[in-house]
Scaffold this motif. Sequence first.
Motif, PDB file in Angstrom:
ATOM      1  N   ILE A  18     139.349  51.343  27.949  1.00  0.00           N
ATOM      2  CA  ILE A  18     140.612  50.683  27.592  1.00  0.00           C
ATOM      3  C   ILE A  18     141.544  51.637  26.849  1.00  0.00           C
ATOM      4  CG2 ILE A  18     141.605  48.831  26.171  1.00  0.00           C
ATOM      5  CD1 ILE A  18     138.965  47.221  26.806  1.00  0.00           C
ATOM      6  N   GLY A  19     141.000  52.416  25.916  1.00  0.00           N
ATOM      7  CA  GLY A  19     141.844  53.332  25.135  1.00  0.00           C
ATOM      8  C   GLY A  19     142.539  54.348  26.016  1.00  0.00           C
ATOM      9  N   CYS A  53     137.501  63.105  16.448  1.00  0.00           N
ATOM     10  CA  CYS A  53     137.692  62.271  15.262  1.00  0.00           C
ATOM     11  C   CYS A  53     136.732  61.098  15.348  1.00  0.00           C
ATOM     12  CB  CYS A  53     139.146  61.792  15.209  1.00  0.00           C
ATOM     13  SG  CYS A  53     139.462  60.609  13.899  1.00  0.00           S
ATOM     14  N   ASP A  54     135.754  61.097  14.466  1.00  0.00           N
ATOM     15  CA  ASP A  54     134.830  59.963  14.383  1.00  0.00           C
ATOM     16  C   ASP A  54     135.436  58.967  13.402  1.00  0.00           C
ATOM     17  OD1 ASP A  54     132.740  58.183  13.766  1.00  0.00           O
ATOM     18  OD2 ASP A  54     131.234  59.690  14.286  1.00  0.00           O
ATOM     19  N   ASN A  81     141.230  50.679  18.739  1.00  0.00           N
ATOM     20  CA  ASN A  81     140.486  50.330  19.950  1.00  0.00           C
ATOM     21  C   ASN A  81     139.041  50.816  19.928  1.00  0.00           C
ATOM     22  OD1 ASN A  81     140.215  49.899  23.064  1.00  0.00           O
ATOM     23  ND2 ASN A  81     139.826  52.093  22.761  1.00  0.00           N
ATOM     24  N   ALA A  82     138.757  51.890  19.211  1.00  0.00           N
ATOM     25  CA  ALA A  82     137.399  52.457  19.251  1.00  0.00           C
ATOM     26  C   ALA A  82     136.381  51.368  18.951  1.00  0.00           C
ATOM     27  CB  ALA A  82     137.268  53.598  18.246  1.00  0.00           C
ATOM     28  N   LYS A 150     133.572  41.793  15.523  1.00  0.00           N
ATOM     29  CA  LYS A 150     134.850  41.444  16.156  1.00  0.00           C
ATOM     30  C   LYS A 150     135.566  40.336  15.378  1.00  0.00           C
ATOM     31  CE  LYS A 150     134.964  44.575  19.052  1.00  0.00           C
ATOM     32  NZ  LYS A 150     136.124  45.443  19.316  1.00  0.00           N
ATOM     33  N   VAL A 179     135.623  43.393  30.645  1.00  0.00           N
ATOM     34  CA  VAL A 179     136.427  44.465  31.224  1.00  0.00           C
ATOM     35  C   VAL A 179     135.469  45.491  31.830  1.00  0.00           C
ATOM     36  CG1 VAL A 179     138.216  46.187  30.773  1.00  0.00           C
ATOM     37  CG2 VAL A 179     138.118  44.102  29.373  1.00  0.00           C
ATOM     38  N   PHE A 183     131.352  50.299  28.691  1.00  0.00           N
ATOM     39  CA  PHE A 183     131.042  49.762  27.368  1.00  0.00           C
ATOM     40  C   PHE A 183     129.642  49.145  27.292  1.00  0.00           C
ATOM     41  CE2 PHE A 183     131.148  46.275  24.283  1.00  0.00           C
ATOM     42  CZ  PHE A 183     131.552  46.953  23.155  1.00  0.00           C
ATOM     43  N   ASP A 194     127.677  38.751  30.391  1.00  0.00           N
ATOM     44  CA  ASP A 194     128.937  39.449  30.177  1.00  0.00           C
ATOM     45  C   ASP A 194     129.388  40.284  31.372  1.00  0.00           C
ATOM     46  OD1 ASP A 194     130.292  42.123  28.645  1.00  0.00           O
ATOM     47  OD2 ASP A 194     130.992  40.125  28.103  1.00  0.00           O
TER      48      ASP A 194
END
Length: 235
Positions: A18-19, A53-54, A81-82, A150, A179, A183, A194
């Motif tokens: 998605i990102g 970048c974590d 988003n991560a 979430k 989606v 993931f 799912d």
Amino acid sequence: MTELEGKVALITGASRGIGAAVARQLAAANVKLGLASRSGDDLGIEHAVARQCDVRDPRQVDALVAAVVEKHGGLDIVVANAGVGAYGRFLDLSPEHLDEMIDVNVKGTLYAVRSALPHLVRGGEGDIVTIASEAGRRGLPYEAVYCASKFAQVGFTRALDHELRESGVRCTNVCPGGVATDFALEAGRGRTHDVLPGMMSADDVAEVVVFVLTRPRNHRILETAFRPMTEPSWG
Ligand SMILES: NC(=O)c1ccc[n+]([C@@H]2O[C@H](COP(=O)([O-])OP(=O)(O)OC[C@H]3O[C@@H](n4cnc5c(N)ncnc54)[C@H](OP(=O)(O)O)[C@@H]3O)[C@@H](O)[C@H]2O)c1
């Protein structure tokens, strides 16, 4: 010329899924980008500031935001988003899985917004878009910790709306159902309801993000919920 032309956006988890779709659609709208992921992929997008970048490390997040602001002269949009997921019975999840979901999904969102927010406020019309989930709206089977993470994102973003509205910064939760990305495929996804035929694409979600960002500034969208026709709405 688009409504978003010249804006600057930070996207976390931008290397795939998605990102990456959000990054490509915003780049097509002439948004200048900062891209965060552990792999540091720049997706081949010209002028993007991309670095490893974590989001679990606030110093890495601060450093990326500083680099984006230095290169692009400000920051208008954060797409938090991560995210990671591990599905299964609660007692079967390892402590490492628990920590990772809370640290990436919850703390990673807080760190990204915390670091970016002063710049959004300074710009006078910022947008925070949190990629949450249907799992942030309902308790789903075998997703107890993922749901907890979430719900935390959703609560944070909804609460922040109250304190940011007068500064012109809008806060939106984007809550997709299934989606089709990679993931959590390694961590139990696919053994539950799912993963279904007909899942949405990452681009479907990115289009919703662009819709949210291009609303006239006299209003804001607090939450969007959308899911595949193959997926029930769980009441
Ligand atoms: N797929 C779905 O069905 C679905 C549905 C609703 C909501 N969502 C949410 O949408 C978001 C994106 O999911 P996706 O489906 O696009 O997943 P994905 O394809 O697995 O992508 C996850 C992204 O997050 C990055 N990431 C993971 N850990 C990170 C860390 N510690 N620091 C920085 N970046 C990190 C990954 O990059 P690196 O590995 O390079 O770090 C990758 O770019 C997540 O928040 C997820 O909860 C997904």
